[in-house]
Write a protein that holds these residues in place. Sequence first.
Motif, PDB file in Angstrom:
ATOM      1  N   SER A  17       2.592  78.865  85.653  1.00  0.00           N
ATOM      2  CA  SER A  17       3.290  77.715  86.228  1.00  0.00           C
ATOM      3  C   SER A  17       2.806  76.420  85.587  1.00  0.00           C
ATOM      4  O   SER A  17       3.604  75.538  85.249  1.00  0.00           O
ATOM      5  N   LEU A  18       1.495  76.303  85.383  1.00  0.00           N
ATOM      6  CA  LEU A  18       0.936  75.109  84.757  1.00  0.00           C
ATOM      7  C   LEU A  18       1.420  74.959  83.320  1.00  0.00           C
ATOM      8  O   LEU A  18       1.708  73.841  82.869  1.00  0.00           O
ATOM      9  N   LYS A  19       1.514  76.049  82.585  1.00  0.00           N
ATOM     10  CA  LYS A  19       1.986  76.000  81.199  1.00  0.00           C
ATOM     11  C   LYS A  19       3.355  75.321  81.121  1.00  0.00           C
ATOM     12  O   LYS A  19       3.596  74.455  80.279  1.00  0.00           O
ATOM     13  N   LEU A  20       4.257  75.730  82.002  1.00  0.00           N
ATOM     14  CA  LEU A  20       5.617  75.190  81.955  1.00  0.00           C
ATOM     15  C   LEU A  20       5.661  73.739  82.421  1.00  0.00           C
ATOM     16  O   LEU A  20       6.442  72.936  81.895  1.00  0.00           O
ATOM     17  N   ILE A  21       4.833  73.397  83.388  1.00  0.00           N
ATOM     18  CA  ILE A  21       4.775  72.001  83.850  1.00  0.00           C
ATOM     19  C   ILE A  21       4.296  71.086  82.715  1.00  0.00           C
ATOM     20  O   ILE A  21       4.870  70.018  82.473  1.00  0.00           O
ATOM     21  N   LEU A  22       3.267  71.506  82.016  1.00  0.00           N
ATOM     22  CA  LEU A  22       2.745  70.706  80.905  1.00  0.00           C
ATOM     23  C   LEU A  22       3.759  70.608  79.771  1.00  0.00           C
ATOM     24  O   LEU A  22       3.930  69.545  79.166  1.00  0.00           O
ATOM     25  N   ALA A  23       4.425  71.733  79.474  1.00  0.00           N
ATOM     26  CA  ALA A  23       5.440  71.727  78.409  1.00  0.00           C
ATOM     27  C   ALA A  23       6.597  70.808  78.784  1.00  0.00           C
ATOM     28  O   ALA A  23       7.104  70.049  77.945  1.00  0.00           O
ATOM     29  N   PHE A  24       7.023  70.869  80.044  1.00  0.00           N
ATOM     30  CA  PHE A  24       8.118  70.019  80.507  1.00  0.00           C
ATOM     31  C   PHE A  24       7.743  68.547  80.372  1.00  0.00           C
ATOM     32  O   PHE A  24       8.539  67.727  79.901  1.00  0.00           O
ATOM     33  N   ASP A  25       6.533  68.200  80.780  1.00  0.00           N
ATOM     34  CA  ASP A  25       6.097  66.805  80.730  1.00  0.00           C
ATOM     35  C   ASP A  25       6.067  66.281  79.299  1.00  0.00           C
ATOM     36  O   ASP A  25       6.529  65.170  79.024  1.00  0.00           O
ATOM     37  N   PHE A  26       5.510  67.060  78.391  1.00  0.00           N
ATOM     38  CA  PHE A  26       5.437  66.652  76.980  1.00  0.00           C
ATOM     39  C   PHE A  26       6.850  66.507  76.410  1.00  0.00           C
ATOM     40  O   PHE A  26       7.165  65.527  75.723  1.00  0.00           O
ATOM     41  N   LEU A  27       7.705  67.473  76.716  1.00  0.00           N
ATOM     42  CA  LEU A  27       9.072  67.435  76.211  1.00  0.00           C
ATOM     43  C   LEU A  27       9.824  66.229  76.766  1.00  0.00           C
ATOM     44  O   LEU A  27      10.572  65.557  76.041  1.00  0.00           O
ATOM     45  N   LEU A  28       9.619  65.947  78.043  1.00  0.00           N
ATOM     46  CA  LEU A  28      10.274  64.795  78.671  1.00  0.00           C
ATOM     47  C   LEU A  28       9.858  63.497  78.005  1.00  0.00           C
ATOM     48  O   LEU A  28      10.702  62.637  77.724  1.00  0.00           O
ATOM     49  N   ASP A  29       8.578  63.340  77.742  1.00  0.00           N
ATOM     50  CA  ASP A  29       8.098  62.129  77.068  1.00  0.00           C
ATOM     51  C   ASP A  29       8.742  61.976  75.692  1.00  0.00           C
ATOM     52  O   ASP A  29       9.104  60.870  75.278  1.00  0.00           O
ATOM     53  N   SER A  30       8.881  63.084  74.981  1.00  0.00           N
ATOM     54  CA  SER A  30       9.471  63.041  73.639  1.00  0.00           C
ATOM     55  C   SER A  30      10.960  62.685  73.699  1.00  0.00           C
ATOM     56  O   SER A  30      11.451  61.884  72.911  1.00  0.00           O
ATOM     57  N   LEU A  31      11.675  63.281  74.652  1.00  0.00           N
ATOM     58  CA  LEU A  31      13.117  63.037  74.775  1.00  0.00           C
ATOM     59  C   LEU A  31      13.409  61.611  75.230  1.00  0.00           C
ATOM     60  O   LEU A  31      14.440  61.037  74.869  1.00  0.00           O
ATOM     61  N   SER A  32      12.515  61.038  76.001  1.00  0.00           N
ATOM     62  CA  SER A  32      12.740  59.698  76.543  1.00  0.00           C
ATOM     63  C   SER A  32      12.767  58.631  75.458  1.00  0.00           C
ATOM     64  O   SER A  32      13.273  57.525  75.675  1.00  0.00           O
ATOM     65  N   SER A  33      12.217  58.951  74.298  1.00  0.00           N
ATOM     66  CA  SER A  33      12.174  57.968  73.209  1.00  0.00           C
ATOM     67  C   SER A  33      13.227  58.232  72.133  1.00  0.00           C
ATOM     68  O   SER A  33      13.198  57.623  71.067  1.00  0.00           O
ATOM     69  N   LEU A  34      14.168  59.127  72.410  1.00  0.00           N
ATOM     70  CA  LEU A  34      15.223  59.432  71.442  1.00  0.00           C
ATOM     71  C   LEU A  34      16.119  58.213  71.211  1.00  0.00           C
ATOM     72  O   LEU A  34      16.494  57.527  72.153  1.00  0.00           O
ATOM     73  N   SER A  35      16.490  57.985  69.971  1.00  0.00           N
ATOM     74  CA  SER A  35      17.419  56.894  69.653  1.00  0.00           C
ATOM     75  C   SER A  35      18.823  57.454  69.440  1.00  0.00           C
ATOM     76  O   SER A  35      18.999  58.646  69.183  1.00  0.00           O
ATOM     77  N   GLU A  36      19.794  56.580  69.552  1.00  0.00           N
ATOM     78  CA  GLU A  36      21.191  56.993  69.337  1.00  0.00           C
ATOM     79  C   GLU A  36      21.380  57.505  67.910  1.00  0.00           C
ATOM     80  O   GLU A  36      22.159  58.425  67.667  1.00  0.00           O
ATOM     81  N   GLU A  37      20.659  56.916  66.976  1.00  0.00           N
ATOM     82  CA  GLU A  37      20.760  57.353  65.580  1.00  0.00           C
ATOM     83  C   GLU A  37      20.269  58.792  65.427  1.00  0.00           C
ATOM     84  O   GLU A  37      20.904  59.597  64.739  1.00  0.00           O
ATOM     85  N   ASN A  38      19.140  59.096  66.083  1.00  0.00           N
ATOM     86  CA  ASN A  38      18.625  60.465  66.054  1.00  0.00           C
ATOM     87  C   ASN A  38      19.645  61.453  66.603  1.00  0.00           C
ATOM     88  O   ASN A  38      19.888  62.528  66.029  1.00  0.00           O
ATOM     89  N   ILE A  39      20.227  61.092  67.729  1.00  0.00           N
ATOM     90  CA  ILE A  39      21.192  61.968  68.397  1.00  0.00           C
ATOM     91  C   ILE A  39      22.403  62.228  67.496  1.00  0.00           C
ATOM     92  O   ILE A  39      22.841  63.376  67.333  1.00  0.00           O
ATOM     93  N   LYS A  40      22.947  61.175  66.893  1.00  0.00           N
ATOM     94  CA  LYS A  40      24.125  61.334  66.032  1.00  0.00           C
ATOM     95  C   LYS A  40      23.807  62.166  64.796  1.00  0.00           C
ATOM     96  O   LYS A  40      24.625  62.986  64.364  1.00  0.00           O
ATOM     97  N   ASN A  41      22.625  61.963  64.229  1.00  0.00           N
ATOM     98  CA  ASN A  41      22.239  62.735  63.050  1.00  0.00           C
ATOM     99  C   ASN A  41      22.163  64.224  63.357  1.00  0.00           C
ATOM    100  O   ASN A  41      22.611  65.062  62.569  1.00  0.00           O
ATOM    101  N   VAL A  42      21.604  64.570  64.513  1.00  0.00           N
ATOM    102  CA  VAL A  42      21.499  65.980  64.891  1.00  0.00           C
ATOM    103  C   VAL A  42      22.881  66.557  65.191  1.00  0.00           C
ATOM    104  O   VAL A  42      23.190  67.696  64.808  1.00  0.00           O
ATOM    105  N   GLN A  43      23.708  65.801  65.866  1.00  0.00           N
ATOM    106  CA  GLN A  43      25.063  66.271  66.167  1.00  0.00           C
ATOM    107  C   GLN A  43      25.841  66.527  64.878  1.00  0.00           C
ATOM    108  O   GLN A  43      26.577  67.526  64.768  1.00  0.00           O
ATOM    109  N   ASN A  44      25.679  65.656  63.896  1.00  0.00           N
ATOM    110  CA  ASN A  44      26.346  65.852  62.604  1.00  0.00           C
ATOM    111  C   ASN A  44      25.797  67.071  61.878  1.00  0.00           C
ATOM    112  O   ASN A  44      26.552  67.805  61.224  1.00  0.00           O
TER     113      ASN A  44
END
Length: 300
Positions: A258-285
């Motif tokens: 349970s702790l493993k997934l909580i820590l992974a979720f938190d790290f992933l959330l922090d990373s996603l929160s800083s995504l830029s629109e440019e990053n998103i469009k580049n990946v979609q393309n």
Amino acid sequence: MFSDDFWNQYNKLMKDYTNRITESIQPLLKVTEESIQPLLKVTEELRQSISENVSNIYFEKIAELGEIFRGLDDEVIQYKSIIVELGYPPHAEISIPLMRGIVHDYNEHGTDYVKEYIHEVMISNFDYKFLDELLRKWEKNDFVKDRIQILRNVIKCHNQNMYSASIPTLLPQLEGIIAKGFKHKGFLSGYHQKVYLNNLLINPLEDDEAFKFERALHNFYLQHILVNFEHGKEILSDVSRHAILHGGKVDYGTEGNSLKLILAFDFLLDSLSSLSEENIKNVQNEIKSSTNKSKSRRRN
């Protein structure tokens, strides 16, 4: 008014008076200068000695600190691979002494030795107080505002030892925040998740920098959460999304998992929160281009 003759006499008198004073103190000034000269010499020598010693100490300490940081740099690089091998995601809140201790024991005694205590140590480091602060941080993050009640229940279940409830509740949220972060539409396949994670956590222009844990999280996610699963075959991870949610693994309900997934979720959330629109469009393309190439190959 005084006459000009008066002022002439006055100025002459003052000049004579000044000259007599100067003549009278000149020997005293000479004696004083001669008497303090040795003191000035000693003072200057002392100043130079202190300056040289301080400089030597300064550069010695700088060199020593450089060696310490180089050693720490190597330990962090080792830790990132070790912690993933032990089944845990990296997290920035790990203490330096704990990290160094794990690396030391791993190098001295091997994987099995560290496995004996890793769950207890991680649970102790990321305790109830840490999880309470983590939840408060999530509650302030607008990115997960629409699912905060689910996340509250995850932490509540974890703290009440209901791990068989916290784990399957949190697993879909990992996929959910990835899809939301990259504004994904339609079916989200394993391929999509891998592309998103590559672009989110790995910068191809950078080396595997020591104090960045993103690449280690990427490795953890692919090796432990998105690991392949087939019914009737060996389950390769304790937190395999497919094995747990498809009913292939039933003994997953532990505090460590349970702790493993909580820590992974938190790290992933922090990373996603800083995504830029440019990053998103580049990946979609990138995904769109790959999909079009696949369709073209099938037609041919």
